[in-house]
Each structure stands twice: as structure tokens, then as C-alpha cells.
Design a protein around this motif. Sequence first.
Motif, PDB file in Angstrom:
ATOM      1  N   LEU A  15       0.832  -1.202   0.000  1.00 30.46           N
ATOM      2  CA  LEU A  15       0.000   0.000   0.000  1.00 30.46           C
ATOM      3  C   LEU A  15       0.868   1.253   0.000  1.00 30.46           C
ATOM      4  CD1 LEU A  15      -2.831   1.266   0.251  1.00 30.46           C
ATOM      5  CD2 LEU A  15      -2.545   1.129   2.715  1.00 30.46           C
ATOM      6  N   PHE A  16       1.901   1.269   0.834  1.00 24.18           N
ATOM      7  CA  PHE A  16       2.826   2.409   0.855  1.00 24.18           C
ATOM      8  C   PHE A  16       3.514   2.577  -0.495  1.00 24.18           C
ATOM      9  CE2 PHE A  16       3.552   2.022   5.702  1.00 24.18           C
ATOM     10  CZ  PHE A  16       2.447   2.813   5.939  1.00 24.18           C
ATOM     11  N   ALA A  17       3.926   1.475  -1.106  1.00 23.85           N
ATOM     12  CA  ALA A  17       4.608   1.551  -2.399  1.00 23.85           C
ATOM     13  C   ALA A  17       3.667   2.077  -3.477  1.00 23.85           C
ATOM     14  CB  ALA A  17       5.145   0.178  -2.786  1.00 23.85           C
ATOM     15  N   THR A  18       2.427   1.610  -3.489  1.00 25.24           N
ATOM     16  CA  THR A  18       1.457   2.053  -4.488  1.00 25.24           C
ATOM     17  C   THR A  18       1.148   3.534  -4.343  1.00 25.24           C
ATOM     18  OG1 THR A  18       0.467  -0.145  -4.429  1.00 25.24           O
ATOM     19  CG2 THR A  18      -0.830   1.611  -5.423  1.00 25.24           C
ATOM     20  N   ILE A  19       0.935   3.969  -3.121  1.00 26.72           N
ATOM     21  CA  ILE A  19       0.660   5.391  -2.889  1.00 26.72           C
ATOM     22  C   ILE A  19       1.891   6.227  -3.227  1.00 26.72           C
ATOM     23  CG2 ILE A  19       0.168   7.097  -1.091  1.00 26.72           C
ATOM     24  CD1 ILE A  19      -1.706   5.028   0.161  1.00 26.72           C
ATOM     25  N   GLY A  20       3.077   5.730  -2.920  1.00 24.18           N
ATOM     26  CA  GLY A  20       4.300   6.452  -3.260  1.00 24.18           C
ATOM     27  C   GLY A  20       4.486   6.609  -4.756  1.00 24.18           C
ATOM     28  N   VAL A  21       4.198   5.560  -5.509  1.00 23.01           N
ATOM     29  CA  VAL A  21       4.304   5.641  -6.968  1.00 23.01           C
ATOM     30  C   VAL A  21       3.277   6.619  -7.516  1.00 23.01           C
ATOM     31  CG1 VAL A  21       3.942   4.331  -9.099  1.00 23.01           C
ATOM     32  CG2 VAL A  21       5.358   3.384  -7.288  1.00 23.01           C
ATOM     33  N   ALA A  22       2.047   6.579  -6.998  1.00 24.31           N
ATOM     34  CA  ALA A  22       1.003   7.495  -7.473  1.00 24.31           C
ATOM     35  C   ALA A  22       1.360   8.948  -7.171  1.00 24.31           C
ATOM     36  CB  ALA A  22      -0.335   7.138  -6.826  1.00 24.31           C
ATOM     37  N   VAL A  23       1.881   9.221  -5.993  1.00 26.00           N
ATOM     38  CA  VAL A  23       2.289  10.581  -5.649  1.00 26.00           C
ATOM     39  C   VAL A  23       3.468  11.015  -6.511  1.00 26.00           C
ATOM     40  CG1 VAL A  23       3.325  11.974  -3.796  1.00 26.00           C
ATOM     41  CG2 VAL A  23       1.356  10.521  -3.315  1.00 26.00           C
ATOM     42  N   GLY A  24       4.385  10.097  -6.801  1.00 26.79           N
ATOM     43  CA  GLY A  24       5.514  10.417  -7.668  1.00 26.79           C
ATOM     44  C   GLY A  24       5.076  10.764  -9.082  1.00 26.79           C
ATOM     45  N   ILE A  25       4.122  10.005  -9.629  1.00 26.81           N
ATOM     46  CA  ILE A  25       3.624  10.290 -10.975  1.00 26.81           C
ATOM     47  C   ILE A  25       2.917  11.640 -11.001  1.00 26.81           C
ATOM     48  CG2 ILE A  25       1.911   9.560 -12.680  1.00 26.81           C
ATOM     49  CD1 ILE A  25       2.667   6.671 -11.992  1.00 26.81           C
ATOM     50  N   CYS A  26       2.108  11.916  -9.983  1.00 21.50           N
ATOM     51  CA  CYS A  26       1.415  13.213  -9.921  1.00 21.50           C
ATOM     52  C   CYS A  26       2.405  14.363  -9.801  1.00 21.50           C
ATOM     53  CB  CYS A  26       0.442  13.240  -8.742  1.00 21.50           C
ATOM     54  SG  CYS A  26      -0.982  12.186  -8.959  1.00 21.50           S
ATOM     55  N   GLY A  27       3.420  14.186  -8.985  1.00 26.54           N
ATOM     56  CA  GLY A  27       4.438  15.221  -8.842  1.00 26.54           C
ATOM     57  C   GLY A  27       5.218  15.441 -10.123  1.00 26.54           C
ATOM     58  N   MET A  28       5.554  14.360 -10.819  1.00 23.73           N
ATOM     59  CA  MET A  28       6.278  14.482 -12.077  1.00 23.73           C
ATOM     60  C   MET A  28       5.440  15.226 -13.114  1.00 23.73           C
ATOM     61  SD  MET A  28       7.891  11.411 -14.386  1.00 23.73           S
ATOM     62  CE  MET A  28       6.291  10.790 -14.846  1.00 23.73           C
ATOM     63  N   GLN A  29       4.142  14.921 -13.195  1.00 26.03           N
ATOM     64  CA  GLN A  29       3.270  15.597 -14.146  1.00 26.03           C
ATOM     65  C   GLN A  29       3.086  17.068 -13.775  1.00 26.03           C
ATOM     66  OE1 GLN A  29       2.333  14.289 -16.912  1.00 26.03           O
ATOM     67  NE2 GLN A  29       1.085  15.963 -17.601  1.00 26.03           N
ATOM     68  N   LEU A  30       3.011  17.363 -12.480  1.00 23.70           N
ATOM     69  CA  LEU A  30       2.900  18.749 -12.040  1.00 23.70           C
ATOM     70  C   LEU A  30       4.135  19.549 -12.433  1.00 23.70           C
ATOM     71  CD1 LEU A  30       1.391  20.907 -10.312  1.00 23.70           C
ATOM     72  CD2 LEU A  30       2.755  20.088  -8.407  1.00 23.70           C
ATOM     73  N   VAL A  31       5.308  18.996 -12.197  1.00 18.07           N
ATOM     74  CA  VAL A  31       6.549  19.685 -12.567  1.00 18.07           C
ATOM     75  C   VAL A  31       6.637  19.848 -14.079  1.00 18.07           C
ATOM     76  CG1 VAL A  31       9.067  19.440 -12.603  1.00 18.07           C
ATOM     77  CG2 VAL A  31       7.809  19.024 -10.511  1.00 18.07           C
ATOM     78  N   ARG A  32       6.234  18.813 -14.828  1.00 22.96           N
ATOM     79  CA  ARG A  32       6.267  18.894 -16.291  1.00 22.96           C
ATOM     80  C   ARG A  32       5.338  19.994 -16.790  1.00 22.96           C
ATOM     81  NH1 ARG A  32       3.171  16.525 -20.483  1.00 22.96           N
ATOM     82  NH2 ARG A  32       4.360  16.481 -22.405  1.00 22.96           N
ATOM     83  N   ASN A  33       4.150  20.110 -16.210  1.00 22.52           N
ATOM     84  CA  ASN A  33       3.215  21.134 -16.655  1.00 22.52           C
ATOM     85  C   ASN A  33       3.689  22.538 -16.281  1.00 22.52           C
ATOM     86  OD1 ASN A  33       1.171  19.813 -18.072  1.00 22.52           O
ATOM     87  ND2 ASN A  33       0.256  19.088 -16.186  1.00 22.52           N
ATOM     88  N   ILE A  34       4.240  22.694 -15.091  1.00 23.68           N
ATOM     89  CA  ILE A  34       4.684  24.025 -14.680  1.00 23.68           C
ATOM     90  C   ILE A  34       5.889  24.479 -15.492  1.00 23.68           C
ATOM     91  CG2 ILE A  34       5.764  25.295 -12.774  1.00 23.68           C
ATOM     92  CD1 ILE A  34       3.851  23.907 -10.903  1.00 23.68           C
ATOM     93  N   THR A  35       6.814  23.571 -15.769  1.00 22.88           N
ATOM     94  CA  THR A  35       8.039  23.980 -16.453  1.00 22.88           C
ATOM     95  C   THR A  35       7.928  23.962 -17.972  1.00 22.88           C
ATOM     96  OG1 THR A  35       8.894  21.719 -16.375  1.00 22.88           O
ATOM     97  CG2 THR A  35       9.499  23.195 -14.565  1.00 22.88           C
TER      98      THR A  35
END
Length: 89
Positions: A15-35
Amino acid sequence: MATTSRWIRPEVFPLFATIGVAVGICGMQLVRNITGNPEVRVTKENRAAGILDNQEEGEKYKEHALRKFVRTKRPEVMPGINGFFSDPR
């Protein structure tokens, strides 16, 4: 002590790994959109420019490396199994 013994168990690690991967993907997409997104303007100078007609910048943002890689692939989840069951011998 009771909280740590409840949440720090081997059964909870997936569960921790799944949530960590999901948060990582969301963060990566956020950084990609902002930059990289040509429609997002963070600085005040860029916002004052208004709507720009920048087709080549938008095309560069849209045609990223993952899209170029996937474009040449067949739309299959498991091509080996699909080929085994569907290709005639």
C-alpha cells in the motif's frame, strides 16, 4: 506505540509503495506542466504577455519522448500472450 505497530507491518508495504508511486507520478506531471506547458505562465512578465500564438512550442510540448516511443508500438498489453493465442502457426 500502538499506532506504529498498526501501520508498520509487512502487509502494509505494498500500500505504501502504491501510494508512493502514485504521488511520484502526480508530482512528475505537475513539474512537467509548470516547467514545460506553453499555456502555463508562472512569472508576472510572462502573464502580462497575454495569449501567444506559439504553435511550435505547443507541438514540442505535445510530442514528448514517451509519445514518440509508444507511437511505433502495437496497442497490446501482453504481446507475447496475444501472439501465442491469435497468430496462426
